[in-house]
Motif scaffolding. Structure first.
Motif, PDB file in Angstrom:
ATOM      1  N   MET A   8     -40.638  38.451  56.400  1.00 23.21           N
ATOM      2  CA  MET A   8     -41.696  37.580  56.924  1.00 23.21           C
ATOM      3  C   MET A   8     -41.515  36.145  56.424  1.00 23.21           C
ATOM      4  O   MET A   8     -41.665  35.186  57.190  1.00 23.21           O
ATOM      5  CB  MET A   8     -43.055  38.118  56.499  1.00 23.21           C
ATOM      6  N   GLU A   9     -41.164  35.972  55.160  1.00 23.18           N
ATOM      7  CA  GLU A   9     -40.925  34.635  54.624  1.00 23.18           C
ATOM      8  C   GLU A   9     -39.728  33.985  55.293  1.00 23.18           C
ATOM      9  O   GLU A   9     -39.757  32.798  55.623  1.00 23.18           O
ATOM     10  CB  GLU A   9     -40.701  34.706  53.114  1.00 23.18           C
ATOM     11  N   SER A  10     -38.677  34.754  55.521  1.00 22.93           N
ATOM     12  CA  SER A  10     -37.484  34.215  56.179  1.00 22.93           C
ATOM     13  C   SER A  10     -37.801  33.793  57.612  1.00 22.93           C
ATOM     14  O   SER A  10     -37.363  32.730  58.065  1.00 22.93           O
ATOM     15  CB  SER A  10     -36.359  35.252  56.184  1.00 22.93           C
ATOM     16  N   ALA A  11     -38.565  34.602  58.314  1.00 26.23           N
ATOM     17  CA  ALA A  11     -38.926  34.275  59.693  1.00 26.23           C
ATOM     18  C   ALA A  11     -39.788  33.018  59.736  1.00 26.23           C
ATOM     19  O   ALA A  11     -39.597  32.148  60.599  1.00 26.23           O
ATOM     20  CB  ALA A  11     -39.667  35.444  60.334  1.00 26.23           C
ATOM     21  N   GLN A  12     -40.706  32.890  58.789  1.00 25.49           N
ATOM     22  CA  GLN A  12     -41.568  31.713  58.753  1.00 25.49           C
ATOM     23  C   GLN A  12     -40.748  30.453  58.469  1.00 25.49           C
ATOM     24  O   GLN A  12     -40.949  29.424  59.109  1.00 25.49           O
ATOM     25  CB  GLN A  12     -42.636  31.899  57.681  1.00 25.49           C
ATOM     26  N   ARG A  13     -39.822  30.541  57.534  1.00 25.61           N
ATOM     27  CA  ARG A  13     -38.971  29.382  57.227  1.00 25.61           C
ATOM     28  C   ARG A  13     -38.089  29.023  58.418  1.00 25.61           C
ATOM     29  O   ARG A  13     -37.859  27.847  58.686  1.00 25.61           O
ATOM     30  CB  ARG A  13     -38.104  29.677  56.014  1.00 25.61           C
ATOM     31  N   PHE A  14     -37.599  30.034  59.124  1.00 27.11           N
ATOM     32  CA  PHE A  14     -36.775  29.778  60.308  1.00 27.11           C
ATOM     33  C   PHE A  14     -37.579  29.043  61.376  1.00 27.11           C
ATOM     34  O   PHE A  14     -37.097  28.077  61.972  1.00 27.11           O
ATOM     35  CB  PHE A  14     -36.233  31.100  60.864  1.00 27.11           C
TER      36      PHE A  14
END
Length: 57
Positions: A8-14
């Motif tokens: 979820m954090e990776s998707a948000q940063r992307f």
């Protein structure tokens, strides 16, 4: 308090990075469109010094 997953954090940063890149590309494209007329601002016709001095009445 719940812990965010790594995915979820990776998707948000992307998503944030993608939006930032799109904004930057849009700003660069706007600048090229606004000033590509030989250095004149977009939508304003460039005139020579003689044309500016003549004036229209």
């Amino acid at each position: 308090m719940s812990k965010r997953s790594h995915a979820m954090e990776s998707a948000q940063r992307f998503v944030i990075a993608t939006l930032g890149a799109m904004a930057l590309i849009g700003a660069v494209a706007w600048a090229f469109m606004a000033f590509d007329n030989g250095g004149c601002s977009g939508g304003i016709e460039c005139r020579t010094e003689a044309q500016r001095a003549a004036g229209k009445y």
